[in-house]
Design a protein around this motif. Structure first.
Motif, mmCIF file in Angstrom:
data_model
loop_
_atom_site.group_PDB
_atom_site.id
_atom_site.type_symbol
_atom_site.label_atom_id
_atom_site.label_comp_id
_atom_site.label_asym_id
_atom_site.label_seq_id
_atom_site.Cartn_x
_atom_site.Cartn_y
_atom_site.Cartn_z
ATOM 1 N N THR A 140 -8.337 6.007 -7.764
ATOM 2 C CA THR A 140 -8.392 5.869 -6.301
ATOM 3 C C THR A 140 -9.827 5.881 -5.795
ATOM 4 O O THR A 140 -10.147 5.181 -4.825
ATOM 5 N N GLN A 145 -6.536 0.255 0.555
ATOM 6 C CA GLN A 145 -5.804 1.110 1.494
ATOM 7 C C GLN A 145 -4.869 2.059 0.746
ATOM 8 O O GLN A 145 -4.680 3.208 1.152
ATOM 9 N N ALA A 146 -4.272 1.584 -0.343
ATOM 10 C CA ALA A 146 -3.411 2.453 -1.147
ATOM 11 C C ALA A 146 -4.212 3.599 -1.760
ATOM 12 O O ALA A 146 -3.707 4.722 -1.879
ATOM 13 N N ALA A 186 -4.314 -4.471 0.123
ATOM 14 C CA ALA A 186 -3.478 -3.278 -0.064
ATOM 15 C C ALA A 186 -4.115 -2.250 -0.987
ATOM 16 O O ALA A 186 -3.999 -1.045 -0.733
ATOM 17 N N SER A 241 0.818 -1.204 0.000
ATOM 18 C CA SER A 241 0.000 0.000 0.000
ATOM 19 C C SER A 241 0.852 1.254 0.000
ATOM 20 O O SER A 241 0.589 2.202 -0.757
ATOM 21 N N THR A 242 1.891 1.275 0.826
ATOM 22 C CA THR A 242 2.755 2.456 0.916
ATOM 23 C C THR A 242 3.552 2.655 -0.368
ATOM 24 O O THR A 242 3.689 3.781 -0.857
ATOM 25 N N ILE A 301 2.755 1.840 -3.311
ATOM 26 C CA ILE A 301 1.872 2.314 -4.382
ATOM 27 C C ILE A 301 1.438 3.752 -4.120
ATOM 28 O O ILE A 301 1.461 4.606 -5.014
ATOM 29 N N ALA A 302 1.045 4.047 -2.883
ATOM 30 C CA ALA A 302 0.391 5.317 -2.582
ATOM 31 C C ALA A 302 1.336 6.505 -2.605
ATOM 32 O O ALA A 302 0.950 7.586 -3.075
ATOM 33 N N ALA A 315 -3.172 7.372 -0.949
ATOM 34 C CA ALA A 315 -2.777 8.255 -2.049
ATOM 35 C C ALA A 315 -3.588 9.544 -2.041
ATOM 36 O O ALA A 315 -3.044 10.634 -2.280
#
Length: 315
Positions: free
Chosen positions: A136, A192-193, A189, A109-110, A112-113, A197
């Motif tokens: 998103t 959440q991403a 993920a 997630s992190t 990607i975001a 974002a």
């Protein structure tokens, strides 16, 4: 810095005490008798009373609360009513599935975001920004269990790159186990991403409109230089908050995903314990998850102080 951390530690400790009190007494007022449930409808009152005594369900609630808390502090979670094994063993087995899954999903997630949110903020109102915001929004709207089933149909049933579910165990090898967790981690993920974002973009845009950023631009810095040198670090406070909340959710709230992929994690353990009225497992697992949430919150508070020096100097 030490005063700030001491105050946060005291606050989080009090939160843990209050949470233990609430968890114990909420489960005390839940209707139904675990002993009668375990013995069945034909159980005699004498047999139910003997089983309650053996399970430690007799006595004043406040006394049993302190016995339970003392056991938690000593690592003694009691014996499961349904599984007839120590709760600590059940939790340890399931934690080695849920914890790597949560870390895996949060890492995806992190990764990607962060770049997506930064690109959207740097190219505000451009086609790239509009496309990212649309994607998103779709990621937030789509339920993760529906997305999980699509992943199973495409990658497991059609392409046969991954298994449709189950967990082989870490004894089978690290990469084999991580491969089994890949589809569940992606399903957790991506929603959440999408949230992270959007928060990253919004926080960066708010920071870029601050006076000190405009002053830096007036001194000759380009928008990209101002973003990377000044805005990004100051925009991390709300982003770190979301990351901390997401980890807590991924660790404690993956019940549906664990059931979709037949993963023996903590979420599925709690679900099975609730259906079988195994209250000692429910109380213990919920308190472990509460402790994990409070610990993550404390770590996020430390990260706040590192990212924003004003918190270290604040009285």
């Amino acid at each position: 810095m030490s005063v700030y951390l001491a105050r946060r530690f005291v606050s989080l400790t009090l939160s843990l005490i209050v949470a233990s009190f609430v968890v114990f007494f909420l489960l005390e007022i839940v209707p139904g008798d675990p002993a009668s449930f375990m013995l069945g409808l034909n159980a005699t009152p004498e047999a139910a009373a003997n089983l309650r005594q053996a399970l430690g369900l007799e006595g004043p609630p406040i006394e049993r609360y302190f016995v339970w808390v003392l056991g938690l502090l000593q690592g003694e979670f009691g014996i499961s009513y349904a599984y007839k094994v120590p709760v600590a063993d059940l939790v340890a087995d399931r934690l080695w599935v849920s914890l790597p899954l949560a870390i895996y999903a949060l890492t995806l997630s992190t990764l990607i975001a962060f770049p997506v949110g930064i690109i959207a903020a740097a190219k505000r109102n451009s086609p790239a920004d509009l496309g990212i915001m649309g994607a998103t929004q779709l990621g937030v709207a789509v339920p993760n269990f529906w997305f999980a089933m699509l992943l199973v149909l495409f990658f497991a049933v059609t392409l046969r790159w991954f298994s449709a579910g189950g967990f082989p165990g870490w004894d089978e090898g690290f990469w084999i186990s991580m491969k089994a967790l890949t589809l569940p981690a992606i399903a957790l993920a991506l929603p959440q991403a999408s949230i992270l974002a959007r928060v990253m973009r919004s926080s960066l845009l708010d920071t870029l409109s601050e006076d000190y950023v405009r002053s830096a631009r007036a001194k000759g810095l380009s928008r990209r230089q101002a973003l990377w040198r000044h805005a990004l670090r100051n925009a991390l406070i709300p982003v770190l908050t979301i990351i901390g909340l997401q980890f807590s959710f991924l660790l404690a709230g993956a019940i549906i995903i664990e059931n979709v992929f037949f993963l023996p994690g903590l979420g599925r353990l709690v679900f099975q314990a609730i259906t079988s009225r195994d209250l000692i497992v429910v109380k213990s697992v919920v308190m472990i998850l509460v402790f994990a949430v409070i610990l993550v919150t404390f770590i996020v508070d430390i990260t706040y102080a590192i990212a924003d020096p004003r918190l270290r100097r604040a009285r």
